[in-house]
Design an enzyme around this catalytic site. Structure first.
Site, PDB file in Angstrom:
ATOM      1  N   HIS A   1       4.123   7.146   3.435  1.00 23.22           N
ATOM      2  CA  HIS A   1       5.086   6.074   3.222  1.00 23.22           C
ATOM      3  C   HIS A   1       4.601   5.071   2.182  1.00 23.22           C
ATOM      4  O   HIS A   1       3.422   5.039   1.846  1.00 23.22           O
ATOM      5  CB  HIS A   1       5.417   5.348   4.530  1.00 23.22           C
ATOM      6  CG  HIS A   1       4.282   4.545   5.084  1.00 23.22           C
ATOM      7  ND1 HIS A   1       3.346   5.062   5.932  1.00 23.22           N
ATOM      8  CD2 HIS A   1       3.929   3.246   4.901  1.00 23.22           C
ATOM      9  CE1 HIS A   1       2.460   4.130   6.251  1.00 23.22           C
ATOM     10  NE2 HIS A   1       2.786   3.004   5.635  1.00 23.22           N
TER      11      HIS A   1
ATOM     12  N   GLU B   1       8.069   1.320   4.461  1.00 29.81           N
ATOM     13  CA  GLU B   1       7.683   0.406   5.527  1.00 29.81           C
ATOM     14  C   GLU B   1       7.904  -1.021   5.047  1.00 29.81           C
ATOM     15  O   GLU B   1       7.453  -1.397   3.969  1.00 29.81           O
ATOM     16  CB  GLU B   1       6.209   0.607   5.892  1.00 29.81           C
ATOM     17  CG  GLU B   1       5.719  -0.349   6.958  1.00 29.81           C
ATOM     18  CD  GLU B   1       4.231  -0.222   7.235  1.00 29.81           C
ATOM     19  OE1 GLU B   1       3.802  -0.712   8.295  1.00 29.81           O
ATOM     20  OE2 GLU B   1       3.492   0.343   6.398  1.00 29.81           O
TER      21      GLU B   1
ATOM     22  N   HIS C   1       0.817  -1.205   0.000  1.00 30.71           N
ATOM     23  CA  HIS C   1       0.000   0.000   0.000  1.00 30.71           C
ATOM     24  C   HIS C   1       0.852   1.257   0.000  1.00 30.71           C
ATOM     25  O   HIS C   1       2.039   1.208   0.264  1.00 30.71           O
ATOM     26  CB  HIS C   1      -0.962   0.024   1.196  1.00 30.71           C
ATOM     27  CG  HIS C   1      -0.302   0.192   2.536  1.00 30.71           C
ATOM     28  ND1 HIS C   1      -0.099  -0.861   3.388  1.00 30.71           N
ATOM     29  CD2 HIS C   1       0.195   1.276   3.179  1.00 30.71           C
ATOM     30  CE1 HIS C   1       0.485  -0.431   4.492  1.00 30.71           C
ATOM     31  NE2 HIS C   1       0.698   0.865   4.388  1.00 30.71           N
TER      32      HIS C   1
END
Length: 122
Positions: free
Chosen positions: A69, A115, A5
Site C-alpha cells: 500500500h 492508507e 511511506h
C-alpha cells in the site's frame, strides 16, 4: 496530503533492513508488531519511509503481492474517508495504537490500496 511511506511485503525483515540500510543508505527509524506481522521502517534523507512488512509463515512473495500500500498523511482520517470518492473500502477508519495513528484503507480506480493516516493525540 503528503506521502508518508510505501509498504513492501518481505519474507525476511532483517535481511531487507540490511539491504536498504547497508546497500542503499537508508536509516532504520522504527518498528512495531501487529499480530503475526513485524513492521520495520527505513527512512531516506528527506524523511520518506519504506515499511518492510514481514508476516510469519509467508515464505515467498510473488510479483503482484510484494507491493502492499501507499500511505498518505491527512488532517482527519474520518473527514478524508467521507470526502474521497474511492473505489472500495479495505478498512474503515479505526485507531491503531501500536502504530500511534488512526487509519483507513481505501482502493484507487485500479484496486491499489491507499492508507489514510492521522497521528493519534498523545
Amino acid at each position: 496530503m503528503g506521502l508518508i511511506h510505501v509498504c513492501l511485503n518481505v519474507t525476511d525483515a532483517e535481511e531487507s533492513v540490511q539491504f536498504y540500510t547497508e546497500q542503499l543508505g537508508f536509516e532504520e527509524s522504527w518498528s512495531f508488531e501487529s499480530g503475526d506481522t513485524i513492521n520495520r521502517y527505513v527512512t531516506d534523507d528527506d524523511g520518506v519511509e519504506i515499511q518492510l512488512s514481514d508476516t510469519s509463515g509467508v515464505d515467498e512473495v510473488d510479483a503482484g503481492t510484494a507491493w502492499d500500500h501507499l500511505a498518505l498523511s491527512v488532517e482527519s482520517v474520518d473527514d478524508a474517508f467521507e470526502r474521497i470518492d474511492h473505489f472500495g473500502t479495505v478498512q474503515e477508519p479505526q485507531d491503531q495504537p501500536a502504530a500511534g495513528a488512526r487509519t483507513a484503507f481505501i482502493e484507487d480506480p485500479d484496486g491499489h490500496v491507499v492508507e489514510l493516516v492521522e497521528p493519534l493525540e498523545e
